[in-house]
Design a protein around this motif. Structure first.
Motif, PDB file in Angstrom:
ATOM      1  N   SER A 129       0.827  -1.213   0.000  1.00  0.00           N
ATOM      2  CA  SER A 129       0.000   0.000   0.000  1.00  0.00           C
ATOM      3  C   SER A 129       0.861   1.262   0.000  1.00  0.00           C
ATOM      4  O   SER A 129       0.542   2.252  -0.673  1.00  0.00           O
ATOM      5  CB  SER A 129      -0.924  -0.002   1.220  1.00  0.00           C
ATOM      6  N   ARG A 130       1.948   1.246   0.749  1.00  0.00           N
ATOM      7  CA  ARG A 130       2.847   2.411   0.776  1.00  0.00           C
ATOM      8  C   ARG A 130       3.466   2.658  -0.600  1.00  0.00           C
ATOM      9  O   ARG A 130       3.585   3.806  -1.035  1.00  0.00           O
ATOM     10  CB  ARG A 130       3.962   2.214   1.813  1.00  0.00           C
ATOM     11  N   LYS A 187      -3.994   1.375 -12.228  1.00  0.00           N
ATOM     12  CA  LYS A 187      -4.642   0.062 -12.414  1.00  0.00           C
ATOM     13  C   LYS A 187      -3.654  -1.004 -12.864  1.00  0.00           C
ATOM     14  O   LYS A 187      -3.895  -2.201 -12.690  1.00  0.00           O
ATOM     15  CB  LYS A 187      -5.783   0.166 -13.431  1.00  0.00           C
ATOM     16  N   ASP A 188      -2.525  -0.588 -13.448  1.00  0.00           N
ATOM     17  CA  ASP A 188      -1.519  -1.528 -13.949  1.00  0.00           C
ATOM     18  C   ASP A 188      -0.393  -1.793 -12.946  1.00  0.00           C
ATOM     19  O   ASP A 188       0.546  -2.525 -13.252  1.00  0.00           O
ATOM     20  CB  ASP A 188      -0.909  -0.996 -15.253  1.00  0.00           C
ATOM     21  N   HIS A 189      -0.469  -1.214 -11.770  1.00  0.00           N
ATOM     22  CA  HIS A 189       0.616  -1.336 -10.789  1.00  0.00           C
ATOM     23  C   HIS A 189       0.732  -2.780 -10.305  1.00  0.00           C
ATOM     24  O   HIS A 189      -0.258  -3.430  -9.960  1.00  0.00           O
ATOM     25  CB  HIS A 189       0.355  -0.417  -9.601  1.00  0.00           C
ATOM     26  N   VAL A 190       1.955  -3.275 -10.268  1.00  0.00           N
ATOM     27  CA  VAL A 190       2.187  -4.675  -9.928  1.00  0.00           C
ATOM     28  C   VAL A 190       1.743  -5.028  -8.506  1.00  0.00           C
ATOM     29  O   VAL A 190       1.362  -6.164  -8.225  1.00  0.00           O
ATOM     30  CB  VAL A 190       3.674  -5.036 -10.138  1.00  0.00           C
ATOM     31  N   LEU A 191       1.749  -4.054  -7.602  1.00  0.00           N
ATOM     32  CA  LEU A 191       1.394  -4.327  -6.211  1.00  0.00           C
ATOM     33  C   LEU A 191      -0.035  -3.923  -5.858  1.00  0.00           C
ATOM     34  O   LEU A 191      -0.451  -4.072  -4.708  1.00  0.00           O
ATOM     35  CB  LEU A 191       2.374  -3.609  -5.270  1.00  0.00           C
ATOM     36  N   LEU A 192      -0.783  -3.431  -6.816  1.00  0.00           N
ATOM     37  CA  LEU A 192      -2.141  -2.975  -6.525  1.00  0.00           C
ATOM     38  C   LEU A 192      -3.024  -4.053  -5.887  1.00  0.00           C
ATOM     39  O   LEU A 192      -3.776  -3.748  -4.944  1.00  0.00           O
ATOM     40  CB  LEU A 192      -2.803  -2.433  -7.794  1.00  0.00           C
ATOM     41  N   PRO A 193      -2.959  -5.312  -6.351  1.00  0.00           N
ATOM     42  CA  PRO A 193      -3.821  -6.329  -5.719  1.00  0.00           C
ATOM     43  C   PRO A 193      -3.606  -6.475  -4.218  1.00  0.00           C
ATOM     44  O   PRO A 193      -4.511  -6.871  -3.487  1.00  0.00           O
ATOM     45  CB  PRO A 193      -3.443  -7.617  -6.463  1.00  0.00           C
ATOM     46  N   LYS A 194      -2.400  -6.133  -3.741  1.00  0.00           N
ATOM     47  CA  LYS A 194      -2.073  -6.274  -2.316  1.00  0.00           C
ATOM     48  C   LYS A 194      -2.295  -4.974  -1.523  1.00  0.00           C
ATOM     49  O   LYS A 194      -2.154  -4.972  -0.288  1.00  0.00           O
ATOM     50  CB  LYS A 194      -0.601  -6.679  -2.170  1.00  0.00           C
ATOM     51  N   ALA A 195      -2.615  -3.895  -2.216  1.00  0.00           N
ATOM     52  CA  ALA A 195      -2.666  -2.582  -1.556  1.00  0.00           C
ATOM     53  C   ALA A 195      -4.006  -2.357  -0.876  1.00  0.00           C
ATOM     54  O   ALA A 195      -4.842  -1.558  -1.323  1.00  0.00           O
ATOM     55  CB  ALA A 195      -2.383  -1.491  -2.582  1.00  0.00           C
ATOM     56  N   ASN A 258      -8.736   7.251  -4.075  1.00  0.00           N
ATOM     57  CA  ASN A 258     -10.021   6.694  -4.523  1.00  0.00           C
ATOM     58  C   ASN A 258      -9.856   5.927  -5.833  1.00  0.00           C
ATOM     59  O   ASN A 258     -10.442   4.848  -6.017  1.00  0.00           O
ATOM     60  CB  ASN A 258     -11.049   7.807  -4.707  1.00  0.00           C
ATOM     61  N   GLU A 259      -9.063   6.489  -6.742  1.00  0.00           N
ATOM     62  CA  GLU A 259      -8.828   5.814  -8.020  1.00  0.00           C
ATOM     63  C   GLU A 259      -8.154   4.471  -7.811  1.00  0.00           C
ATOM     64  O   GLU A 259      -8.532   3.465  -8.420  1.00  0.00           O
ATOM     65  CB  GLU A 259      -7.944   6.703  -8.912  1.00  0.00           C
ATOM     66  N   ALA A 260      -7.165   4.429  -6.943  1.00  0.00           N
ATOM     67  CA  ALA A 260      -6.444   3.176  -6.675  1.00  0.00           C
ATOM     68  C   ALA A 260      -7.362   2.154  -6.004  1.00  0.00           C
ATOM     69  O   ALA A 260      -7.333   0.969  -6.346  1.00  0.00           O
ATOM     70  CB  ALA A 260      -5.228   3.457  -5.806  1.00  0.00           C
ATOM     71  N   ASN A 261      -8.149   2.601  -5.047  1.00  0.00           N
ATOM     72  CA  ASN A 261      -9.069   1.686  -4.374  1.00  0.00           C
ATOM     73  C   ASN A 261     -10.096   1.104  -5.348  1.00  0.00           C
ATOM     74  O   ASN A 261     -10.393  -0.089  -5.329  1.00  0.00           O
ATOM     75  CB  ASN A 261      -9.789   2.399  -3.234  1.00  0.00           C
ATOM     76  N   ASP A 262     -10.628   1.959  -6.211  1.00  0.00           N
ATOM     77  CA  ASP A 262     -11.611   1.495  -7.201  1.00  0.00           C
ATOM     78  C   ASP A 262     -10.974   0.501  -8.176  1.00  0.00           C
ATOM     79  O   ASP A 262     -11.586  -0.514  -8.528  1.00  0.00           O
ATOM     80  CB  ASP A 262     -12.203   2.666  -7.974  1.00  0.00           C
ATOM     81  N   ALA A 263      -9.745   0.795  -8.588  1.00  0.00           N
ATOM     82  CA  ALA A 263      -9.044  -0.086  -9.527  1.00  0.00           C
ATOM     83  C   ALA A 263      -8.741  -1.443  -8.878  1.00  0.00           C
ATOM     84  O   ALA A 263      -8.850  -2.498  -9.524  1.00  0.00           O
ATOM     85  CB  ALA A 263      -7.752   0.563 -10.003  1.00  0.00           C
ATOM     86  N   ARG A 264      -8.379  -1.427  -7.584  1.00  0.00           N
ATOM     87  CA  ARG A 264      -8.092  -2.677  -6.888  1.00  0.00           C
ATOM     88  C   ARG A 264      -9.345  -3.527  -6.743  1.00  0.00           C
ATOM     89  O   ARG A 264      -9.323  -4.743  -6.957  1.00  0.00           O
ATOM     90  CB  ARG A 264      -7.475  -2.399  -5.506  1.00  0.00           C
TER      91      ARG A 264
END
Length: 268
Positions: A129-130, A187-195, A258-264
């Motif tokens: 997340s960081r 949305k393409d960030h490699v760690l987004l699923p874990k964030a 918010n964008e990152a949370n929605d994408a995850r």
């Protein structure tokens, strides 16, 4: 050329003594090189790709990450003498060396480091997340499954290569628009699923990141790199924009969180 005394207060200065080999993973032809302090470095050239702007992004992004507690290889200023590389047989590399004479940037080489494999390497959700928050803040587009720009060294996760951050400085007049953007590329960030802890991280980062911290890091950028882009009349004018961009984006972090949370959530 920038006065040596000015930049030695922030980053060490080394003189490159030997070009070891190109690192052709990226399009800007970074290289493994040795310096007069006896260490090996990944050398980023001001004559490559996005030229000085990539070095500016690398310096500001890397140093901000280090000061915020992330593992980042030491950044140093690396001087290339005008005679350096004359014996290089590869014409493309020789041209690159010639166009990069003077002040460049390098990262301490992490010997035997492994490229982060998202399928095999475990990252806790707080650290993920960081990193996602940080990359969204500096608009770093280059931490994807295709090119993670993460290394495992001594069983720890290290961040490398921030040269693709700060998208606004490629279209300088739109910096305020970029500062307020949701940064859909997250949305393409490699760690987004874990964030999963972006809310907690957002609150912490707003406490950690001060105007003074931002300004200290921005002031580390050499004047000659800034003026090479011809975007502003003075280096101070450009530094003000970099600092204002980071502050405005921080103040409006809810937009990219918010964008990152929605994408995850869309990945689940």
């Amino acid at each position: 050329m920038m006065d040596e005394n000015n930049f030695q207060e922030s980053l060490r200065l080394v003189n490159v003594t030997r070009y070891v080999m190109p690192l052709r993973e990226g399009g800007s032809l970074p290289a493994l090189a040795e310096a007069d302090d006896g260490f090996s470095y990944v050398l980023k050239f001001k004559g490559a790709g996005q030229r000085e702007k990539a070095l500016i992004a690398e310096l500001i992004g890397g140093e901000l990450a280090r000061r915020l507690g992330f593992k980042v290889p030491e950044l140093v200023f690396a001087n290339l003498d005008e005679a350096f590389g004359r014996s290089e047989g590869d014409e493309e590399i020789q041209d690159l060396l010639k166009s990069s004479q003077g002040l460049n940037l390098a990262l301490h080489f992490l010997s035997r480091a492994l490229t982060f494999d998202p399928g095999a390497s475990l990252v806790d959700e707080y650290l993920a997340s960081r990193i996602v928050w940080f990359d969204a803040w500096i608009t770093n587009v280059d931490r994807t499954f295709r090119n993670t720009n993460l290394l495992i060294w001594n069983k720890e996760l290290w961040l490398i290569d921030h040269g693709a951050a700060f998208l606004f400085h490629h279209s300088w007049d739109n910096w305020e628009k970029h500062a307020l953007s949701p940064f859909a590329t997250i949305k393409d960030h490699v760690l987004l699923p874990k964030a999963t802890e972006l809310e907690k991280v957002d609150a912490e980062m707003k406490e950690l990141i001060t105007p003074e911290l931002i300004r200290e890091v921005v002031d580390m950028v050499p004047e000659e790199w800034i003026l090479a882009g011809r975007d502003t009349e003075t280096a101070e004018e450009a530094r003000e924009v970099y600092a204002a961009f980071l502050k405005l984006r921080l103040e409006n972090s809810r937009v990219f969180v918010n964008e990152a949370n929605d994408a995850r959530k869309a990945l689940i």
